[in-house]
Design a protein around this motif. Structure first.
Motif, short mmCIF file in Angstrom:
data_model
loop_
_atom_site.label_atom_id
_atom_site.label_comp_id
_atom_site.label_asym_id
_atom_site.label_seq_id
_atom_site.Cartn_x
_atom_site.Cartn_y
_atom_site.Cartn_z
N PHE A 50 6.32 -9.72 -2.34
CA PHE A 50 5.29 -8.71 -2.62
C PHE A 50 3.97 -9.38 -2.94
CE2 PHE A 50 2.84 -5.79 -5.17
CZ PHE A 50 3.05 -4.55 -4.58
N ASP A 51 4.00 -10.40 -3.78
CA ASP A 51 2.78 -11.11 -4.16
C ASP A 51 2.13 -11.79 -2.95
OD1 ASP A 51 1.07 -12.22 -6.47
OD2 ASP A 51 1.66 -14.04 -5.39
N ALA A 52 2.97 -12.30 -2.06
CA ALA A 52 2.44 -12.97 -0.86
C ALA A 52 1.75 -11.98 0.07
CB ALA A 52 3.57 -13.68 -0.12
N GLY A 53 2.11 -10.71 -0.03
CA GLY A 53 1.50 -9.70 0.84
C GLY A 53 0.06 -9.39 0.47
N GLY A 54 -0.33 -9.70 -0.76
CA GLY A 54 -1.72 -9.53 -1.18
C GLY A 54 -2.16 -8.07 -1.24
N SER A 55 -3.48 -7.89 -1.22
CA SER A 55 -4.07 -6.56 -1.35
C SER A 55 -3.74 -5.66 -0.16
CB SER A 55 -5.59 -6.66 -1.52
OG SER A 55 -6.16 -7.33 -0.41
N GLY A 56 -3.51 -6.27 1.00
CA GLY A 56 -3.17 -5.48 2.18
C GLY A 56 -1.86 -4.74 2.01
N LEU A 57 -0.87 -5.43 1.44
CA LEU A 57 0.43 -4.80 1.20
C LEU A 57 0.31 -3.71 0.15
CD1 LEU A 57 3.45 -4.66 1.69
CD2 LEU A 57 3.76 -6.49 0.00
N VAL A 58 -0.48 -3.96 -0.89
CA VAL A 58 -0.68 -2.94 -1.92
C VAL A 58 -1.32 -1.70 -1.32
CG1 VAL A 58 -1.87 -2.39 -4.08
CG2 VAL A 58 -0.85 -4.65 -3.77
N ALA A 59 -2.28 -1.89 -0.41
CA ALA A 59 -2.95 -0.76 0.23
C ALA A 59 -1.96 0.07 1.05
CB ALA A 59 -4.07 -1.26 1.14
N ILE A 60 -1.03 -0.62 1.73
CA ILE A 60 -0.01 0.10 2.50
C ILE A 60 0.87 0.91 1.56
CG2 ILE A 60 2.00 -0.16 4.01
CD1 ILE A 60 0.69 -2.71 5.11
N TRP A 61 1.18 0.31 0.41
CA TRP A 61 2.01 1.02 -0.57
C TRP A 61 1.25 2.18 -1.22
CZ3 TRP A 61 6.82 1.68 -0.85
CH2 TRP A 61 7.72 0.69 -0.51
N TYR A 62 -0.06 2.14 -1.22
CA TYR A 62 -0.84 3.29 -1.66
C TYR A 62 -0.70 4.43 -0.64
CZ TYR A 62 -3.54 1.61 -5.70
OH TYR A 62 -3.91 1.18 -6.96
N GLY A 63 -0.73 4.08 0.62
CA GLY A 63 -0.69 5.09 1.67
C GLY A 63 0.66 5.75 1.85
N PHE A 64 1.73 4.97 1.70
CA PHE A 64 3.07 5.50 1.97
C PHE A 64 3.42 6.68 1.06
CE2 PHE A 64 7.85 4.58 2.40
CZ PHE A 64 7.93 5.32 3.56
N PRO A 65 3.17 6.61 -0.26
CA PRO A 65 3.48 7.77 -1.11
C PRO A 65 2.66 9.01 -0.75
CG PRO A 65 3.20 5.80 -2.45
CD PRO A 65 2.73 5.45 -1.08
N LEU A 66 1.49 8.81 -0.15
CA LEU A 66 0.67 9.96 0.21
C LEU A 66 1.30 10.79 1.30
CD1 LEU A 66 -2.94 8.45 0.07
CD2 LEU A 66 -1.73 9.79 -1.66
N THR A 67 2.21 10.19 2.10
CA THR A 67 2.92 10.99 3.10
C THR A 67 3.86 11.99 2.42
OG1 THR A 67 4.72 9.37 3.33
CG2 THR A 67 2.80 9.10 4.76
N ALA A 68 4.37 11.60 1.23
CA ALA A 68 5.19 12.54 0.46
C ALA A 68 4.33 13.67 -0.08
CB ALA A 68 5.90 11.81 -0.69
N VAL A 69 3.09 13.36 -0.47
CA VAL A 69 2.15 14.39 -0.93
C VAL A 69 1.83 15.35 0.21
CG1 VAL A 69 -0.16 14.83 -1.83
CG2 VAL A 69 1.17 12.88 -2.69
N LEU A 70 1.63 14.81 1.42
CA LEU A 70 1.33 15.64 2.59
C LEU A 70 2.49 16.56 2.93
CD1 LEU A 70 -0.61 16.29 4.93
CD2 LEU A 70 0.39 14.38 6.19
N PHE A 71 3.70 16.15 2.56
CA PHE A 71 4.87 16.97 2.87
C PHE A 71 4.84 18.31 2.13
CE2 PHE A 71 9.52 17.91 2.29
CZ PHE A 71 9.79 18.19 3.62
N VAL A 72 4.22 18.36 0.96
CA VAL A 72 4.19 19.59 0.16
C VAL A 72 3.42 20.71 0.87
CG1 VAL A 72 3.45 20.63 -2.01
CG2 VAL A 72 4.57 18.39 -2.02
N PRO A 73 2.16 20.50 1.31
CA PRO A 73 1.49 21.58 2.06
C PRO A 73 2.19 21.89 3.37
CG PRO A 73 0.16 19.57 2.07
CD PRO A 73 1.23 19.37 1.06
N LEU A 74 2.84 20.88 3.99
CA LEU A 74 3.60 21.15 5.21
C LEU A 74 4.69 22.17 4.93
CD1 LEU A 74 5.00 18.55 7.74
CD2 LEU A 74 6.54 20.21 6.70
N VAL A 75 5.40 21.99 3.82
CA VAL A 75 6.48 22.90 3.44
C VAL A 75 5.95 24.32 3.25
CG1 VAL A 75 8.05 23.46 1.54
CG2 VAL A 75 7.99 21.13 2.44
N VAL A 76 4.81 24.43 2.58
CA VAL A 76 4.22 25.75 2.32
C VAL A 76 3.79 26.41 3.63
CG1 VAL A 76 2.33 26.97 1.18
CG2 VAL A 76 3.49 25.09 0.00
#
Length: 260
Positions: A50-76
């Motif tokens: 994880f540490d070797a992935g640097g800020s780029g990996l952290v940014a990807i991990w920021y984006g991935f949870p947002l797909t779960a957030v997007l799922f909520v309006p999709l459901v509605v």
């Protein structure tokens, strides 16, 4: 373009975008972080990678949870499009879907917020062996509770149940190829639900759930495409079904197609 058509088109767009975003981030994590296989590796290896992935990996991990957030309006949106008088269970399905999005978000969000701190402390040359052991305990505790129990197990359960009920509602809808869509939804739901058996020792579940989510993504995207391709008559008068009840947006759209 009337409100029902706008609703169907918007739902179709979200149904296509959500699985695309989910699979893009998942693929990026698989390539850059060996996810999800790395979750079965020792804590030391996970934190160093994880540490070797640097800020780029952290940014990807920021984006991935947002797909779960997007799922909520999709459901509605799906609820608004598919709910009919003969599908009272859609209210339960929508509840399951919202819960699925919430628990998956809660399970994933530890990666961009907690794990960077744990990796920094663990790899700090000044950290003692006792400190590293404490970090490993915290990481494993969150991995098992927030990750495996909340994010994965509950996420698989509620996503699978939402999919089953929505697929059932599709079967009685006016969607094109509705029977095939319903069957694909049921099969993908079965694959996702199998993921809940991994903690019980069913090792094949880890591979089956991946196939289940691939089929689930295809199912969502196909549903979105069919909603977008369904034509409408802008000047069509409000419709009722044979029982005299107002039709759903999908029934209105299908009726418009029939008139052409």
């Amino acid at each position: 373009m009337n409100d029902d058509v706008r609703l169907s088109k918007l739902t179709g767009i979200v149904l296509i975008l959500m699985p695309i975003a989910f699979n893009v981030f998942f693929t990026l994590l698989s390539v850059t972080f060996e996810y999800p296989d790395i979750l079965r590796e020792p804590t030391s290896y996970v934190l160093r990678t994880f540490d070797a992935g640097g800020s780029g990996l952290v940014a990807i991990w920021y984006g991935f949870p947002l797909t779960a957030v997007l799922f909520v309006p999709l459901v509605v949106l799906v609820h608004k499009v598919l709910a009919r008088q003969d599908t009272p269970y859609m209210a339960v399905a929508t509840t399951f879907g919202v819960v699925a999005g919430v628990v998956q978000f809660l399970g994933l969000i530890r990666w961009p917020f907690l794990v960077p701190y744990l990796a920094d402390v663990y790899l700090d040359p000044a950290s003692s062996e006792a400190t590293r052991e404490s970090v490993a305990v915290v990481f494993e505790a969150f991995n098992r509770y927030a990750g495996a129990a909340v994010g994965e197990n509950l996420g698989y359960l509620f996503t699978g149940l939402w999919t089953v009920l929505v697929a059932l509602a599709m079967f009685g809808s006016a969607l094109p190829f509705r029977r095939w869509l319903s069957l694909l939804g049921m099969v993908s739901a079965a694959g996702v639900l199998v993921g809940t058996l991994e903690p019980a020792g069913f090792e094949a579940a880890a591979n089956i759930v991946v196939v289940g989510f691939v089929l689930w993504s295809i199912w969502l995207a196909l549903t979105g495409i069919f909603l977008l391709l369904t034509r409408s008559n802008r000047h069509r008068a409000p419709q009722t079904n044979p029982a005299g009840n107002p039709t759903t947006p999908i029934e209105d759209l299908a009726g418009s197609d029939h008139d052409r």
